[in-house]
Design a protein around this motif. Structure first.
Motif, PDB file in Angstrom:
ATOM      1  N   GLN A 118     -45.898 -13.270 -24.370  1.00 29.80           N
ATOM      2  CA  GLN A 118     -46.203 -13.565 -22.974  1.00 29.80           C
ATOM      3  C   GLN A 118     -45.712 -12.445 -22.059  1.00 29.80           C
ATOM      4  O   GLN A 118     -46.426 -12.028 -21.144  1.00 29.80           O
ATOM      5  CB  GLN A 118     -45.569 -14.885 -22.555  1.00 29.80           C
ATOM      6  CG  GLN A 118     -45.898 -15.261 -21.114  1.00 29.80           C
ATOM      7  CD  GLN A 118     -45.286 -16.575 -20.709  1.00 29.80           C
ATOM      8  OE1 GLN A 118     -44.500 -17.167 -21.442  1.00 29.80           O
ATOM      9  NE2 GLN A 118     -45.636 -17.044 -19.533  1.00 29.80           N
ATOM     10  N   ASP A 119     -44.513 -11.938 -22.294  1.00 27.18           N
ATOM     11  CA  ASP A 119     -43.980 -10.836 -21.493  1.00 27.18           C
ATOM     12  C   ASP A 119     -44.878  -9.609 -21.597  1.00 27.18           C
ATOM     13  O   ASP A 119     -45.182  -8.962 -20.589  1.00 27.18           O
ATOM     14  CB  ASP A 119     -42.561 -10.481 -21.933  1.00 27.18           C
ATOM     15  CG  ASP A 119     -41.545 -11.549 -21.569  1.00 27.18           C
ATOM     16  OD1 ASP A 119     -41.857 -12.422 -20.734  1.00 27.18           O
ATOM     17  OD2 ASP A 119     -40.438 -11.518 -22.143  1.00 27.18           O
ATOM     18  N   GLN A 120     -45.315  -9.288 -22.809  1.00 23.49           N
ATOM     19  CA  GLN A 120     -46.180  -8.129 -23.003  1.00 23.49           C
ATOM     20  C   GLN A 120     -47.521  -8.322 -22.303  1.00 23.49           C
ATOM     21  O   GLN A 120     -48.041  -7.398 -21.676  1.00 23.49           O
ATOM     22  CB  GLN A 120     -46.401  -7.867 -24.501  1.00 23.49           C
ATOM     23  CG  GLN A 120     -47.292  -6.673 -24.795  1.00 23.49           C
ATOM     24  CD  GLN A 120     -46.733  -5.370 -24.279  1.00 23.49           C
ATOM     25  OE1 GLN A 120     -45.519  -5.152 -24.240  1.00 23.49           O
ATOM     26  NE2 GLN A 120     -47.600  -4.479 -23.868  1.00 23.49           N
ATOM     27  N   ALA A 121     -48.082  -9.505 -22.394  1.00 25.15           N
ATOM     28  CA  ALA A 121     -49.361  -9.787 -21.734  1.00 25.15           C
ATOM     29  C   ALA A 121     -49.228  -9.664 -20.216  1.00 25.15           C
ATOM     30  O   ALA A 121     -50.116  -9.110 -19.555  1.00 25.15           O
ATOM     31  CB  ALA A 121     -49.851 -11.173 -22.122  1.00 25.15           C
ATOM     32  N   GLU A 122     -48.140 -10.161 -19.661  1.00 31.13           N
ATOM     33  CA  GLU A 122     -47.917 -10.056 -18.222  1.00 31.13           C
ATOM     34  C   GLU A 122     -47.745  -8.602 -17.796  1.00 31.13           C
ATOM     35  O   GLU A 122     -48.251  -8.191 -16.749  1.00 31.13           O
ATOM     36  CB  GLU A 122     -46.719 -10.892 -17.805  1.00 31.13           C
ATOM     37  CG  GLU A 122     -47.004 -12.376 -17.861  1.00 31.13           C
ATOM     38  CD  GLU A 122     -45.799 -13.237 -17.565  1.00 31.13           C
ATOM     39  OE1 GLU A 122     -44.691 -12.684 -17.318  1.00 31.13           O
ATOM     40  OE2 GLU A 122     -45.953 -14.470 -17.576  1.00 31.13           O
ATOM     41  N   ARG A 123     -47.046  -7.802 -18.597  1.00 35.77           N
ATOM     42  CA  ARG A 123     -46.907  -6.376 -18.278  1.00 35.77           C
ATOM     43  C   ARG A 123     -48.272  -5.700 -18.297  1.00 35.77           C
ATOM     44  O   ARG A 123     -48.571  -4.867 -17.440  1.00 35.77           O
ATOM     45  CB  ARG A 123     -45.965  -5.692 -19.262  1.00 35.77           C
ATOM     46  CG  ARG A 123     -44.505  -5.870 -18.924  1.00 35.77           C
ATOM     47  CD  ARG A 123     -43.619  -4.919 -19.716  1.00 35.77           C
ATOM     48  NE  ARG A 123     -43.708  -5.103 -21.144  1.00 35.77           N
ATOM     49  CZ  ARG A 123     -43.001  -5.985 -21.842  1.00 35.77           C
ATOM     50  NH1 ARG A 123     -42.152  -6.761 -21.235  1.00 35.77           N
ATOM     51  NH2 ARG A 123     -43.144  -6.084 -23.141  1.00 35.77           N
ATOM     52  N   GLU A 124     -49.113  -6.055 -19.262  1.00 34.35           N
ATOM     53  CA  GLU A 124     -50.442  -5.450 -19.364  1.00 34.35           C
ATOM     54  C   GLU A 124     -51.302  -5.860 -18.163  1.00 34.35           C
ATOM     55  O   GLU A 124     -52.061  -5.044 -17.644  1.00 34.35           O
ATOM     56  CB  GLU A 124     -51.122  -5.880 -20.660  1.00 34.35           C
ATOM     57  CG  GLU A 124     -52.522  -5.363 -20.839  1.00 34.35           C
ATOM     58  CD  GLU A 124     -52.651  -3.855 -20.945  1.00 34.35           C
ATOM     59  OE1 GLU A 124     -53.733  -3.344 -20.640  1.00 34.35           O
ATOM     60  OE2 GLU A 124     -51.666  -3.181 -21.321  1.00 34.35           O
ATOM     61  N   LEU A 125     -51.193  -7.109 -17.726  1.00 35.29           N
ATOM     62  CA  LEU A 125     -51.975  -7.562 -16.574  1.00 35.29           C
ATOM     63  C   LEU A 125     -51.597  -6.811 -15.305  1.00 35.29           C
ATOM     64  O   LEU A 125     -52.429  -6.587 -14.437  1.00 35.29           O
ATOM     65  CB  LEU A 125     -51.781  -9.060 -16.353  1.00 35.29           C
ATOM     66  CG  LEU A 125     -52.520  -9.990 -17.283  1.00 35.29           C
ATOM     67  CD1 LEU A 125     -52.117 -11.442 -17.012  1.00 35.29           C
ATOM     68  CD2 LEU A 125     -54.019  -9.839 -17.130  1.00 35.29           C
ATOM     69  N   ARG A 126     -50.327  -6.441 -15.201  1.00 30.94           N
ATOM     70  CA  ARG A 126     -49.843  -5.776 -13.993  1.00 30.94           C
ATOM     71  C   ARG A 126     -49.843  -4.253 -14.095  1.00 30.94           C
ATOM     72  O   ARG A 126     -49.544  -3.574 -13.116  1.00 30.94           O
ATOM     73  CB  ARG A 126     -48.450  -6.284 -13.665  1.00 30.94           C
ATOM     74  CG  ARG A 126     -48.476  -7.726 -13.242  1.00 30.94           C
ATOM     75  CD  ARG A 126     -47.116  -8.208 -12.799  1.00 30.94           C
ATOM     76  NE  ARG A 126     -47.187  -9.593 -12.385  1.00 30.94           N
ATOM     77  CZ  ARG A 126     -46.967 -10.618 -13.190  1.00 30.94           C
ATOM     78  NH1 ARG A 126     -46.655 -10.419 -14.441  1.00 30.94           N
ATOM     79  NH2 ARG A 126     -47.051 -11.845 -12.742  1.00 30.94           N
ATOM     80  N   ASN A 127     -50.176  -3.715 -15.243  1.00 26.96           N
ATOM     81  CA  ASN A 127     -50.212  -2.272 -15.442  1.00 26.96           C
ATOM     82  C   ASN A 127     -51.296  -1.674 -14.547  1.00 26.96           C
ATOM     83  O   ASN A 127     -52.465  -2.035 -14.667  1.00 26.96           O
ATOM     84  CB  ASN A 127     -50.503  -1.973 -16.914  1.00 26.96           C
ATOM     85  CG  ASN A 127     -50.540  -0.504 -17.213  1.00 26.96           C
ATOM     86  OD1 ASN A 127     -50.701   0.337 -16.344  1.00 26.96           O
ATOM     87  ND2 ASN A 127     -50.392  -0.180 -18.489  1.00 26.96           N
ATOM     88  N   PRO A 128     -50.940  -0.759 -13.650  1.00 22.25           N
ATOM     89  CA  PRO A 128     -51.939  -0.188 -12.728  1.00 22.25           C
ATOM     90  C   PRO A 128     -53.131   0.456 -13.444  1.00 22.25           C
ATOM     91  O   PRO A 128     -54.264   0.328 -12.982  1.00 22.25           O
ATOM     92  CB  PRO A 128     -51.149   0.858 -11.939  1.00 22.25           C
ATOM     93  CG  PRO A 128     -49.731   0.410 -12.031  1.00 22.25           C
ATOM     94  CD  PRO A 128     -49.595  -0.251 -13.376  1.00 22.25           C
TER      95      PRO A 128
END
Length: 74
Positions: free
Chosen positions: A26-36
């Protein structure tokens, strides 16, 4: 006390490991969603689909709003 608690909690170790793995995913997915860069790629893909006539103007607007909503964590 430590040995007794270890004996009773040992069967739950796989569950705790699975929960931790799910949290990491989940943390990795959230980082990917917010990656510019990822946000930009998604917006560019939406724009390309609109220019190719694959989606309507309304669908483009909704898709852009969804990408931005996810990027802002709402």
């Amino acid at each position: 006390m430590g040995l007794i608690s270890l004996i009773f909690t040992w069967p739950l170790a796989p569950v705790r490991g699975l929960v931790r793995l799910a949290e990491m995913i989940q943390d990795q997915a959230e980082r990917e969603l917010r990656n510019p860069a990822a946000v930009r790629r998604r917006l560019e893909a939406i724009e390309a689909a609109r220019q190719a006539g694959e989606i309507s103007e309304e669908e483009e607007r909704r898709a852009i709003e969804e990408v931005l909503r996810l990027a802002m964590g709402r």
